[in-house]
Design a protein around this motif. Structure first.
Motif, mmCIF file in Angstrom:
data_model
loop_
_atom_site.group_PDB
_atom_site.id
_atom_site.type_symbol
_atom_site.label_atom_id
_atom_site.label_comp_id
_atom_site.label_asym_id
_atom_site.label_seq_id
_atom_site.Cartn_x
_atom_site.Cartn_y
_atom_site.Cartn_z
ATOM 1 N N ASN A 315 0.812 -1.218 0.000
ATOM 2 C CA ASN A 315 0.000 0.000 0.000
ATOM 3 C C ASN A 315 0.847 1.270 0.000
ATOM 4 O OD1 ASN A 315 -2.423 -1.160 -0.226
ATOM 5 N ND2 ASN A 315 -2.826 -1.256 1.987
ATOM 6 N N THR A 316 1.980 1.212 0.715
ATOM 7 C CA THR A 316 2.812 2.425 0.760
ATOM 8 C C THR A 316 3.254 2.823 -0.651
ATOM 9 O OG1 THR A 316 4.642 0.940 1.210
ATOM 10 C CG2 THR A 316 3.802 2.205 3.090
ATOM 11 N N VAL A 317 3.542 1.810 -1.466
ATOM 12 C CA VAL A 317 3.990 2.078 -2.835
ATOM 13 C C VAL A 317 2.817 2.587 -3.677
ATOM 14 C CG1 VAL A 317 4.906 1.020 -4.936
ATOM 15 C CG2 VAL A 317 5.849 0.391 -2.697
ATOM 16 N N ILE A 318 1.680 1.907 -3.509
ATOM 17 C CA ILE A 318 0.472 2.342 -4.244
ATOM 18 C C ILE A 318 0.196 3.813 -3.915
ATOM 19 C CG2 ILE A 318 -2.049 2.060 -4.339
ATOM 20 C CD1 ILE A 318 -0.900 -0.359 -5.610
ATOM 21 N N ASN A 319 0.203 4.127 -2.637
ATOM 22 C CA ASN A 319 -0.131 5.497 -2.238
ATOM 23 C C ASN A 319 0.910 6.503 -2.728
ATOM 24 O OD1 ASN A 319 -2.407 4.590 -1.055
ATOM 25 N ND2 ASN A 319 -1.508 4.391 0.999
#
Ligand SMILES: Nc1ncnc2c1ncn2[C@@H]1O[C@H](COP(=O)(O)OP(=O)(O)OP(=O)(O)O)[C@@H](O)[C@H]1O
Length: 472
Positions: A315-319
């Motif tokens: 998620n950190t990368v997606i965000n």
């Protein structure tokens, strides 16, 4: 035709080709078009009236200049049309004085339309990859209405509204929706004759049919369709004959209740040089817009794309990607794919550190600073104003509203101080800029409707279009 001496003709052809470029020359001066000199005239032999109209309308100046270069004389232009029994009289083009022809810095003025030769058919929808589907279209406030309209179109086959017009800036999902509709229509009605392609393919098909004298077959292909899906209809702009042809096709199909779905890069009312008749027909059904997605929708799209690739992206990368890349979904998708490729090729873990390294250039490029002049240019372009008028003292709404929007956008995106913005937009003081900003924020809060620009319902639509231009 007198004067069809082989040498003269071939020298003339070379001179014309030099002026038009090989692409356009090949398209319009191939077999069946002859060039020759008779007395004081350059004679062009063409197969039919369509060719005459086109060549006369678009290349007259180039032909006269080429003839001048070859013969050293200024010739008139005449046409001989093969399928007209009598040579047309009164069809002479008198050359303008050479200095008038060259007054734009030595360039040869020709109409903008045929500058680029029409590319050969490469309908996007016939690429090797499977069509995109409606089920894979991720929705958010930016596109929910368009997606719902697409589903409704599939379920009712045009009974609720017809046509469906989808418009949006680049890479926001128009083609995806069209392909999804096509795929779903076929799945529901396996025997249906679905005609799906681009306006460019329609145009090329029409021109080819004209040249080959084969219009009947072209027309029946389109007019016997059970559903018609056409992408990039803005491509028809300024092509009068093709627009007329499209209009007749459109009318014939609508009269039969055949569903028509089209996509464009602008609201039909804002497509410059689209005929009024066609724009009005497009407005007769449902017109929906795809906006650029907000951060949470961007993140949802990225998750869906990662899932489809079978890759677990944290998620950190997606965000991180969703936060930094805002212009289009295509850009988001590209970043995700390049990040995955990067991880695979380097054998590194796909985490935030890798994302920061792999996407550094993309993000830096996207986040290029917006300047006051960029804002000014975007506003002037959209409202069709020149900079001086925008910055003038006039308080008429048609000028003061765009000016206030410019100040608001300048404040939001350029990082310039109020006083600097005031100075730039007509030597105003900082309190004028503060009140402009407040006013625009008020419009946004109240979802102010605005008849300022055709094709835009609200101030927020106008600002979104400007921000797209600015790439913010
Ligand atoms: N809401 C969405 N959900 C999932 N994928 C999307 C969405 N919107 C766009 N895409 C994807 O983004 C990419 C670009 O979309 P598409 O080609 O449909 O854009 P477009 O509006 O037709 O662009 P252009 O103006 O350049 O023709 C496609 O791979 C498409 O699947």
């Amino acid at each position: 035709m007198v004067g069809h001496h082989g040498d003269v003709e071939s020298t003339l052809r070379t001179a014309v080709a030099e002026r038009l470029g090989e692409g356009r020359f090949g398209l319009w001066f191939g077999e069946g078009v002859r060039l020759g000199v008779a007395d004081d005239a350059l004679e062009v032999g063409v197969p039919n009236a369509f060719f005459r109209e086109w060549i006369q309308g678009h290349f007259a100046t180039n032909l006269i200049e080429a003839a001048e270069a070859v013969t050293g004389r200024t010739l008139r232009l005449t046409f001989q049309v093969a399928d007209e029994a009598e040579p047309r009289v009164g069809n002479l083009i008198e050359p303008k004085p050479a200095d008038e022809r060259r007054k734009h810095g030595g360039t040869v003025p020709i109409a903008p339309e045929p500058q680029t030769p029409p590319q050969r058919d490469r309908p996007r929808n016939q690429q090797a990859r499977p069509p995109r589907r409606l089920e894979d279209f991720v929705t958010g406030p930016c596109n929910r209405l368009a997606q719902a309209a697409a589903v409704e179109m599939v379920q009712t086959a045009g009974a609720s509204f017809n046509p469906l017009v989808i418009h949006a800036g680049v890479g926001l999902g128009k083609t995806h929706l069209l392909e999804g509709i096509g795929h779903a229509l076929r799945a529901r009605n396996p025997g249906m004759k679905l005609v799906q392609g681009t306006a460019e393919a329609f145009t090329n098909g029409f021109l080819d049919a004209m040249r080959a004298g084969n219009l009947g077959a072209f027309r029946s292909r389109y007019r016997r369709a059970d559903a018609l899906i056409i992408d990039d209809v803005h491509f028809l702009a300024a092509k009068r004959a093709t627009q007329d042809e499209f209009l007749h096709t459109f009318n014939a199909l609508i009269a039969e209740g055949v569903p028509i779905i089209v996509a464009a890069d602008q609201h039909p009312r804002r497509i410059a040089r689209l005929t009024d008749e066609l724009a009005t027909r497009f407005l007769g059904g449902m017109v929906v817009k795809l906006d650029a997605p907000a951060p949470d929708t961007r993140a949802a799209i990225l998750k869906a794309k990662a899932l489809a690739r079978g890759v677990d992206v944290p998620n950190t990368v997606i965000n991180y990607i969703a936060e930094h890349l805002r212009a289009s979904v295509r850009e988001l998708e590209g970043a995700l794919h390049s990040l995955i490729a990067h991880a695979v090729l380097t054998g590194k873990r796909l985490d935030l550190a890798l994302a920061k390294t792999a996407l550094r250039d993309t993000i830096r490029h996207t986040a290029a600073a917006v300047g006051l002049r960029d804002v000014e240019r975007a506003v002037c372009q959209l409202f069709e104003l020149d900079a001086e008028t925008l910055k003038s003292d006039s308080r008429v709404r048609a000028l003061s509203y765009p000016r206030m929007m410019a100040m608001y956008l300048a404040r939001k995106h350029t990082g310039a101080a109020y006083s600097e913005i005031g100075r730039h937009f007509g030597g105003r003081n900082h309190s004028t800029v503060i009140s402009a900003e407040k006013k625009v924020l008020g419009w946004l809060r109240d979802e102010e409707r605005s008849a300022l620009l055709a094709g835009f319902e609200t101030v927020s639509d106008i600002l979104a279009a400007l921000e797209r231009t600015l790439g913010t």
